[in-house]
Design a protein around this motif. Structure first.
Motif, short mmCIF file in Angstrom:
data_model
loop_
_atom_site.label_atom_id
_atom_site.label_comp_id
_atom_site.label_asym_id
_atom_site.label_seq_id
_atom_site.Cartn_x
_atom_site.Cartn_y
_atom_site.Cartn_z
N ALA A 214 0.82 -1.21 0.00
CA ALA A 214 0.00 0.00 0.00
C ALA A 214 0.85 1.25 0.00
O ALA A 214 0.40 2.31 -0.42
CB ALA A 214 -0.92 0.00 1.21
N LEU A 215 2.08 1.15 0.45
CA LEU A 215 2.98 2.30 0.50
C LEU A 215 4.07 2.19 -0.56
O LEU A 215 5.15 2.75 -0.42
CB LEU A 215 3.58 2.42 1.89
CG LEU A 215 2.54 2.62 2.99
CD1 LEU A 215 3.19 2.60 4.35
CD2 LEU A 215 1.79 3.92 2.80
N LEU A 216 3.78 1.46 -1.62
CA LEU A 216 4.73 1.24 -2.70
C LEU A 216 5.28 2.55 -3.28
O LEU A 216 6.49 2.66 -3.47
CB LEU A 216 4.07 0.39 -3.78
CG LEU A 216 4.93 -0.15 -4.93
CD1 LEU A 216 4.27 -1.40 -5.48
CD2 LEU A 216 5.11 0.85 -6.04
N PRO A 217 4.46 3.56 -3.59
CA PRO A 217 5.01 4.78 -4.20
C PRO A 217 6.05 5.46 -3.32
O PRO A 217 7.11 5.87 -3.79
CB PRO A 217 3.77 5.67 -4.38
CG PRO A 217 2.60 4.74 -4.36
CD PRO A 217 3.00 3.64 -3.43
N THR A 218 5.76 5.57 -2.03
CA THR A 218 6.68 6.24 -1.11
C THR A 218 7.99 5.48 -1.01
O THR A 218 9.08 6.06 -1.08
CB THR A 218 6.06 6.37 0.29
OG1 THR A 218 4.82 7.07 0.18
CG2 THR A 218 6.98 7.12 1.22
N ILE A 219 7.90 4.17 -0.85
CA ILE A 219 9.10 3.36 -0.71
C ILE A 219 9.90 3.34 -2.01
O ILE A 219 11.13 3.41 -2.00
CB ILE A 219 8.73 1.93 -0.28
CG1 ILE A 219 8.13 1.95 1.13
CG2 ILE A 219 9.94 1.00 -0.33
CD1 ILE A 219 7.70 0.61 1.65
N ALA A 220 9.20 3.28 -3.14
CA ALA A 220 9.89 3.24 -4.44
C ALA A 220 10.73 4.49 -4.66
O ALA A 220 11.85 4.42 -5.18
CB ALA A 220 8.87 3.08 -5.56
N HIS A 221 10.22 5.63 -4.27
CA HIS A 221 10.96 6.87 -4.46
C HIS A 221 12.10 7.02 -3.46
O HIS A 221 13.06 7.76 -3.70
CB HIS A 221 10.02 8.08 -4.36
CG HIS A 221 9.14 8.24 -5.56
ND1 HIS A 221 7.86 7.78 -5.62
CD2 HIS A 221 9.39 8.79 -6.77
CE1 HIS A 221 7.32 8.04 -6.80
NE2 HIS A 221 8.23 8.67 -7.52
N ALA A 222 12.00 6.33 -2.33
CA ALA A 222 13.05 6.44 -1.31
C ALA A 222 14.20 5.48 -1.54
O ALA A 222 15.31 5.72 -1.06
CB ALA A 222 12.45 6.20 0.08
#
Length: 413
Positions: A214-222
């Motif tokens: 569910a938090l894929l976008p945040t983790i992907a950018h980090a």
């Protein structure tokens, strides 16, 4: 009779675990209040004198009772046999363990727990400073997935590639999500996980727990640039049916479903409720999906559909903002395993004999769930209504044989 005895054993295990967790949390708070803190650029290691954890449950600092052993340089966190175990939101620290070697087990946290001999609680600022200096893997694949979609099989297939190391479901990434401003620590946590659990690997496969999707976008950018993101999914109806079968045939699931009806139990063990509701649902953002009371009243089938739909929704929302992400369907992977592996590990040696060896064995201990009979299942009409209502509310397509998510690997070429 045998089933009732198993259920009774799980109930007793949950009671013992609750008492242990309460005592261990109190001990840690007393220790941190009374004990002299570590000096700058040093770590206080503690010898584990007792430990308790229900295998499969989320890792926590309260899994261990310990006595002060020694104060060592912070570089001891980078030694072989030492790895990041989890984050502790209540104490605002990271938990490291060291002991024997940890293999690529189905649940890394369980293997870390069993091998652990010493434990250390490390300040978050210290973790961030050290993590920024750690190297990133030469090549990393982050495997996101819905539940019950063959992720264990794909991990085994990718792990058969020469020089590959697999890290399955590290709770260091899962527990990080419950920290304030967690996105600040994602990159250093990822580096610590790879360094401690796949030290010698040139090609690292990290599979977070499905809830983290569910938090894929945040983790992907980090995460660092070398990381490639792969999303594994399955047709909707078989996925939900498989989740529900698992919940009906595993005594641990049945016990948790029963005890979560009690508000007292939810207050004593909020981590159980958190695990049942699933991080994916809590972090999805839909108002109607964030109420614990509402979620617990949905029953197994509704919760299974919610877990599936919110994970798919996370991918759909993240896809336009991510470059190079690849989606793989379970049905395609089963039919073309070699093509899937070759597409994900371009320019690396893929041995047919290694893939054949993986396909010849059961890659998942829970594989029996797939053959188990679903007792007292909701009617087909009820299941369809639940699926349509939840998926429609979340804007998720009802996937079938002819429907694929954007970015899905094309194996027909």
């Amino acid at each position: 009779v045998h089933q009732h005895l198993r259920l009774g054993g799980h109930v007793w295990a949950l009671i013992v675990s609750s008492c242990w967790q309460l005592i261990a949390r109190l001990c840690w708070r007393i220790i941190l209040h009374c004990e002299q803190p570590a000096l700058e650029k040093s770590v206080v290691w503690r010898r584990i004198v007792a430990k308790h954890k229900i295998l499969g449950h989320m890792a926590a600092s309260a899994d261990f009772l310990s006595l002060r052993l020694s104060m060592e340089p912070e570089t001891s966190l980078l030694e072989e046999g030492c790895s990041l175990y989890c984050f502790c939101p209540a104490l605002r620290c990271a938990v490291f363990v060291r002991g024997g070697a940890v293999g690529a087990g189905a649940l890394v946290a369980d293997e870390q727990f069993q091998a652990a001999k010493d434990v250390a609680l490390v300040d978050l600022d210290q973790i961030r400073r050290m993590g920024e200096k750690l190297p990133t893997p030469e090549k990393a694949v982050i495997l996101w997935n819905t539940s019950r979609c063959g992720s264990a099989l794909l991990c085994e297939l990718l792990g058969s590639v020469e020089g590959a190391g697999v890290v399955r479901e590290p709770d260091a990434l899962t527990t990080l999500l419950f920290m304030e401003r967690f996105e600040v620590f994602v990159c250093c946590a990822f580096r610590f996980v790879c360094h401690g659990l796949a030290r010698s690997a040139q090609f690292v496969v990290v599979k977070p727990k499905g809830a983290v999707s569910a938090l894929l976008p945040t983790i992907a950018h980090a995460l660092p640039d070398p990381a490639q993101h792969v999303f594994l999914y399955r047709q909707g109806a078989p996925t939900v049916a498989s989740i529900a079968r698992a919940g009906r045939t595993d005594p641990a699931h049945l016990v948790r479903m029963a005890v979560l009806r009690s508000k007292t139990v939810r207050w004593l063990r909020p981590d159980w409720l958190r695990g049942m509701i699933d991080t994916a649902v809590l972090c999805d953002g839909a108002d109607w999906a964030t109420d614990p009371e509402w979620f617990c009243d949905q029953g197994e089938w509704g919760m299974a559909t919610l877990t599936y739909a919110t994970t798919v929704r996370a991918y759909i929302k993240a896809f336009p903002r991510m470059e190079g992400v690849v989606a793989v369907r379970y049905e395609d992977m089963i039919q073309h395993p070699r093509d899937v592996v070759a597409a994900l590990v371009a320019q690396r040696s893929v041995r047919d004999s290694a893939i054949d060896a993986v396909l010849s064995r059961d890659c998942h201990a829970a594989g029996a769930f797939s053959q188990a009979r679903l007792s007292r299942a909701p009617s087909a009409v009820r299941r369809k209504d639940v699926d349509i209502k939840i998926c429609t509310d979340l804007g998720v397509p009802l996937l079938d044989d002819t429907t694929a998510l954007p970015g899905t690997l094309n194996l027909s070429m």
